[in-house]
Design a protein around this motif. Structure first.
Motif, PDB file in Angstrom:
ATOM      1  N   HIS A 345      -1.505  -3.183   3.363  1.00 36.21           N
ATOM      2  CA  HIS A 345      -1.652  -3.389   4.804  1.00 36.21           C
ATOM      3  C   HIS A 345      -1.313  -2.059   5.474  1.00 36.21           C
ATOM      4  N   LYS A 346      -2.331  -1.308   5.813  1.00 38.25           N
ATOM      5  CA  LYS A 346      -2.136   0.076   6.248  1.00 38.25           C
ATOM      6  C   LYS A 346      -1.436   0.206   7.589  1.00 38.25           C
ATOM      7  N   ASP A 347      -1.529  -0.808   8.425  1.00 36.77           N
ATOM      8  CA  ASP A 347      -0.938  -0.726   9.759  1.00 36.77           C
ATOM      9  C   ASP A 347       0.523  -1.135   9.797  1.00 36.77           C
ATOM     10  N   ALA A 348       1.092  -1.542   8.662  1.00 33.59           N
ATOM     11  CA  ALA A 348       2.487  -1.978   8.653  1.00 33.59           C
ATOM     12  C   ALA A 348       3.397  -0.861   9.162  1.00 33.59           C
ATOM     13  N   LEU A 349       4.276  -1.218  10.072  1.00 33.86           N
ATOM     14  CA  LEU A 349       5.167  -0.257  10.713  1.00 33.86           C
ATOM     15  C   LEU A 349       6.298   0.148   9.774  1.00 33.86           C
ATOM     16  N   THR A 350       6.748   1.394   9.864  1.00 35.50           N
ATOM     17  CA  THR A 350       7.890   1.873   9.093  1.00 35.50           C
ATOM     18  C   THR A 350       8.967   2.395  10.036  1.00 35.50           C
ATOM     19  N   VAL A 351      10.137   2.670   9.480  1.00 33.15           N
ATOM     20  CA  VAL A 351      11.228   3.207  10.287  1.00 33.15           C
ATOM     21  C   VAL A 351      10.913   4.584  10.849  1.00 33.15           C
ATOM     22  N   SER A 352       9.876   5.217  10.366  1.00 35.35           N
ATOM     23  CA  SER A 352       9.452   6.505  10.933  1.00 35.35           C
ATOM     24  C   SER A 352       8.848   6.334  12.313  1.00 35.35           C
ATOM     25  N   GLY A 353       8.519   5.084  12.678  1.00 30.68           N
ATOM     26  CA  GLY A 353       7.864   4.816  13.945  1.00 30.68           C
ATOM     27  C   GLY A 353       6.359   4.845  13.860  1.00 30.68           C
ATOM     28  N   THR A 354       5.818   5.189  12.704  1.00 29.52           N
ATOM     29  CA  THR A 354       4.371   5.206  12.480  1.00 29.52           C
ATOM     30  C   THR A 354       4.027   4.232  11.361  1.00 29.52           C
ATOM     31  N   SER A 355       2.748   4.093  11.100  1.00 24.77           N
ATOM     32  CA  SER A 355       2.310   3.151  10.072  1.00 24.77           C
ATOM     33  C   SER A 355       2.552   3.716   8.678  1.00 24.77           C
ATOM     34  N   ILE A 356       2.576   2.821   7.697  1.00 27.20           N
ATOM     35  CA  ILE A 356       2.795   3.253   6.316  1.00 27.20           C
ATOM     36  C   ILE A 356       1.624   4.124   5.843  1.00 27.20           C
ATOM     37  N   TRP A 357       0.419   3.846   6.319  1.00 26.38           N
ATOM     38  CA  TRP A 357      -0.720   4.643   5.903  1.00 26.38           C
ATOM     39  C   TRP A 357      -0.632   6.061   6.472  1.00 26.38           C
ATOM     40  N   ASP A 358      -0.152   6.205   7.690  1.00 21.50           N
ATOM     41  CA  ASP A 358       0.037   7.540   8.249  1.00 21.50           C
ATOM     42  C   ASP A 358       1.006   8.365   7.401  1.00 21.50           C
ATOM     43  N   GLU A 359       1.944   7.676   6.773  1.00 18.11           N
ATOM     44  CA  GLU A 359       2.952   8.358   5.963  1.00 18.11           C
ATOM     45  C   GLU A 359       2.408   8.821   4.616  1.00 18.11           C
ATOM     46  N   VAL A 360       1.441   8.103   4.052  1.00 19.43           N
ATOM     47  CA  VAL A 360       1.069   8.356   2.650  1.00 19.43           C
ATOM     48  C   VAL A 360      -0.383   8.791   2.448  1.00 19.43           C
ATOM     49  N   ARG A 361      -1.195   8.804   3.494  1.00 19.48           N
ATOM     50  CA  ARG A 361      -2.637   9.033   3.311  1.00 19.48           C
ATOM     51  C   ARG A 361      -2.950  10.387   2.675  1.00 19.48           C
ATOM     52  N   ASP A 362      -2.079  11.368   2.830  1.00 25.45           N
ATOM     53  CA  ASP A 362      -2.337  12.695   2.272  1.00 25.45           C
ATOM     54  C   ASP A 362      -1.509  12.997   1.017  1.00 25.45           C
ATOM     55  N   ALA A 363      -0.851  11.970   0.444  1.00 23.83           N
ATOM     56  CA  ALA A 363      -0.014  12.183  -0.741  1.00 23.83           C
ATOM     57  C   ALA A 363      -0.850  12.680  -1.918  1.00 23.83           C
ATOM     58  N   LYS A 364      -0.314  13.633  -2.665  1.00 24.15           N
ATOM     59  CA  LYS A 364      -1.009  14.237  -3.808  1.00 24.15           C
ATOM     60  C   LYS A 364      -0.370  13.799  -5.119  1.00 24.15           C
ATOM     61  N   ASN A 365      -1.210  13.487  -6.095  1.00 21.61           N
ATOM     62  CA  ASN A 365      -0.736  13.139  -7.434  1.00 21.61           C
ATOM     63  C   ASN A 365      -0.745  14.398  -8.293  1.00 21.61           C
ATOM     64  N   TRP A 366       0.433  14.863  -8.658  1.00 16.06           N
ATOM     65  CA  TRP A 366       0.555  16.103  -9.431  1.00 16.06           C
ATOM     66  C   TRP A 366       0.606  15.869 -10.928  1.00 16.06           C
ATOM     67  N   ASN A 367       0.607  14.604 -11.356  1.00 19.95           N
ATOM     68  CA  ASN A 367       0.620  14.328 -12.795  1.00 19.95           C
ATOM     69  C   ASN A 367       0.000  12.957 -13.062  1.00 19.95           C
ATOM     70  N   PRO A 368      -1.302  12.897 -13.314  1.00 19.20           N
ATOM     71  CA  PRO A 368      -1.969  11.619 -13.550  1.00 19.20           C
ATOM     72  C   PRO A 368      -1.602  10.943 -14.868  1.00 19.20           C
ATOM     73  N   GLU A 369      -0.808  11.619 -15.702  1.00 16.07           N
ATOM     74  CA  GLU A 369      -0.259  10.949 -16.881  1.00 16.07           C
ATOM     75  C   GLU A 369       0.869  10.007 -16.473  1.00 16.07           C
ATOM     76  N   VAL A 370       1.637  10.398 -15.449  1.00 12.37           N
ATOM     77  CA  VAL A 370       2.778   9.600 -14.990  1.00 12.37           C
ATOM     78  C   VAL A 370       2.319   8.529 -14.006  1.00 12.37           C
ATOM     79  N   ILE A 371       1.558   8.939 -13.000  1.00 12.93           N
ATOM     80  CA  ILE A 371       0.975   7.989 -12.054  1.00 12.93           C
ATOM     81  C   ILE A 371      -0.519   7.944 -12.359  1.00 12.93           C
TER      82      ILE A 371
END
Length: 581
Positions: A345-371
């Motif tokens: 649910h991308k619009d779920a609010l977080t303690v940051s004051g923004t949505s959870i998707w705003d927090e993670v949409r640009d996250a990078k996976n640096w090791n696809p063996e682990v994740i």
């Protein structure tokens, strides 16, 4: 972006009831505080923020939290708040008897009453060890003032003879190896020195790291909080930033009830499946949902998590440890993959004051063996399997990612242990009538039965079976198991034996059928015989008669609803108590 709208500021804060005037009572409250060397202008109406600390030298996972508390204070001061640190009951997993779970509700009560009774406008929850995270979130939810969690973080990887050693997981593995003759006791003692080589909680995806991940997935911690190692300088930065953030949360009146919505809990359940999280998360999230009025059930756990692939390759389900998870990008990468797969649910609010998707949409996976990508998942159907049948009318749980595939559908003869003492007395007996096809059944280890529902569900196998090279058997109980443990283990069987659930009347030789795909747990006896056995059942007499143990026994609910106390369910709010001075 978030739909959250900040409250108008300045508004009257809770702390002004104590400090905001010139009456005798206001002077009384302020003057005593000033004996700590606090300047008068700290009481000029700025937010007063509590730092709820579970530091204790009896809780090794949390023994470094005093340093993090100082970092939180820096952030609070910088943002214009007044930080005040206070202790609460610390539920240390490794030392508390009979089990830390017995004291989760006590710690939650401690937190709730401390928050309501003191001049606090918001609170930072310093958590780490398994039960401290749910306990503090539960207490804060019941008061519903602005709150944010920061975890102590996992310890560094264990290193022994050139191999990675996972805390907890290695303990269970090596203990079985000693019994089977694969490892000497001297080797075991040597490995002990390598298991816990830095401050922090378990370095596997045990309950501590699972609940840190749940706090982040729920939106109750800043993005990236879950995986930073305890000794990494970035853990201190996280604490510092959390201190800054709570002051703005107070100004915005951003409360747990704004964050922990139905969507947030659904995000957390799916996250638990993706990370191969602990079965203990089931009980804790059910209890936490009860505090904020979200109607969450065991069926939701099965429905939401059933088709979630386990993509985090961590012990006990996989190969790696929390350090590698952090270096790979941590939980934000997992949340991004869930979002891209339509499972967040991308619009779920977080303690940051923004949505959870705003927090993670640009996250990078640096090791696809682990994740891993979903195409290379550890298991395509992770999550928690909720089993029902005549042996578990209200449900039982199993963790597929930690189980043996060949045992997920099994029929076997029951070998019954009436309680944990019976198990310990008989399990090593060479004359015990048991082999690897049997189903081990343990009774009277649920919330009331133990009492407290200890982590004894992953019963060690009989030595004579281990010597055959067998590593797993089907095990069924009303107990829990450590998040660091593994195996084809059915847990939380409800109703529990101590209240007369069907588990109480299982006998040696009964045939039991487990079918995880069909979500079925069946005691293969005629219905009439089951009814007759239940009618003849009588409760045990070894029940507590005084103190907290009696309170626990009399008021704890079943595992299927979270094992909270019946009188603690719901939010009682933050109304300021009457001043007696």
């Amino acid at each position: 972006m978030s739909r959250f709208k900040p409250a108008e500021w300045p508004r009257k804060l809770r702390s002004t009831e104590w400090f905001g005037g010139t009456s005798r009572d206001h002077i009384y409250h302020r003057s005593w505080m000033k004996n700590q060397g606090l300047p008068a202008d700290l009481f000029d109406g700025r937010p007063v923020v509590g730092i709820c600390n579970t530091w204790s030298q009896l809780t090794p996972c949390n023994a470094h939290l005093r340093d993090l508390a100082e970092r939180v204070k820096h952030g609070i001061y910088e943002a214009g708040g007044l930080p005040l640190e206070f202790p609460v009951f610390s539920t240390g997993e490794s030392a508390l008897r009979p089990t830390a779970m017995m004291y989760r509700n006590l710690a939650a009560m401690d937190v709730e009453e401390a928050l309501r009774a003191n001049p606090l406008d918001g609170v930072v929850l310093l958590v780490g060890c398994d039960k401290t995270t749910p306990a503090l979130l539960m207490g804060a939810a019941s008061v519903d003032i602005p709150a944010i969690a920061v975890s102590g973080g996992p310890m560094l990887n264990g290193k022994w003879r050139g191999q990675e050693v996972g805390s907890g997981t290695a303990l269970w593995q090596m203990s079985e190896m000693v019994k089977s003759g694969e490892l000497t006791n001297d080797d075991f003692l040597e490995a002990e020195q390598a298991m816990s080589r830095s401050p922090g909680s378990c370095n596997t995806m045990g309950t501590a790291s699972t609940m840190a991940s749940m706090a982040e997935a729920l939106g109750m911690a800043l993005s990236g909080n879950a995986a930073i190692p305890a000794v990494d300088s970035r853990r201190r930065v996280m604490a510092h930033l959390t201190g800054r953030r709570i002051v703005q949360m107070v100004k915005d009146d951003l409360k747990p009830s704004d964050v922990m919505t139905r969507d947030a809990f659904e995000n957390a359940i799916r996250t638990n499946g993706a990370i191969g999280g602990s079965t203990n998360a089931v009980i804790h999230l059910l209890a936490l949902a009860g505090r904020v009025g979200v109607d969450l059930t065991l069926d939701d756990w099965d429905r939401l998590g059933r088709d979630v692939a386990t993509i985090v390759d961590l012990m006990p389900s996989g190969r790696f440890l929390m350090e590698e998870f952090f270096y790979a990008g941590g939980l934000p990468v997992v949340l991004r993959q869930l979002g891209e797969g339509g499972l967040l649910h991308k619009d779920a609010l977080t303690v940051s004051g923004t949505s959870i998707w705003d927090e993670v949409r640009d996250a990078k996976n640096w090791n696809p063996e682990v994740i891993r990508p979903v195409s290379k998942a550890l298991t395509g159907s992770g999550g928690v399997a909720v089993l029902k049948g005549n042996l578990a009318p209200k449900g039982a749980v199993l963790k597929p990612s930690a189980a043996t595939p060949e045992l997920m559908q099994h029929r076997g003869r029951a070998v019954v242990f009436e309680d944990i003492d019976d198990y310990k007395a008989r399990i090593a007996d060479e004359d015990l009538d048991i082999d690897e096809t049997c189903v081990m059944v343990l009774k009277n280890c649920g919330p009331r039965g133990y009492p407290g529902m200890s982590e004894v569900g992953n019963m060690g196998l009989p030595p004579k079976v281990l010597r055959k090279g067998i590593k797993d058997m089907v095990r069924i109980s009303d107990a829990r198991m450590s998040g660091t443990a593994y195996g084809t283990v059915v847990l939380h069987t409800s109703p529990e034996a101590a209240v007369g659930g069907p588990l109480a009347v299982v006998r040696d030789g009964d045939m039991i059928e487990l079918d995880v795909a069909a979500r079925r747990l069946h005691l293969d006896i005629p219905d009439a015989e089951l009814e007759a056995r239940l009618a003849e059942w009588t409760p045990r007499h070894d029940v507590p008669t005084a103190g907290y143990a009696k309170l626990f026994h009399d008021h704890v609910q079943g595992a299927d609803t979270g094992a909270d106390f019946d009188f603690l369910v719901g939010s009682r709010g933050h109304e300021v108590p009457r001043d007696s001075h």
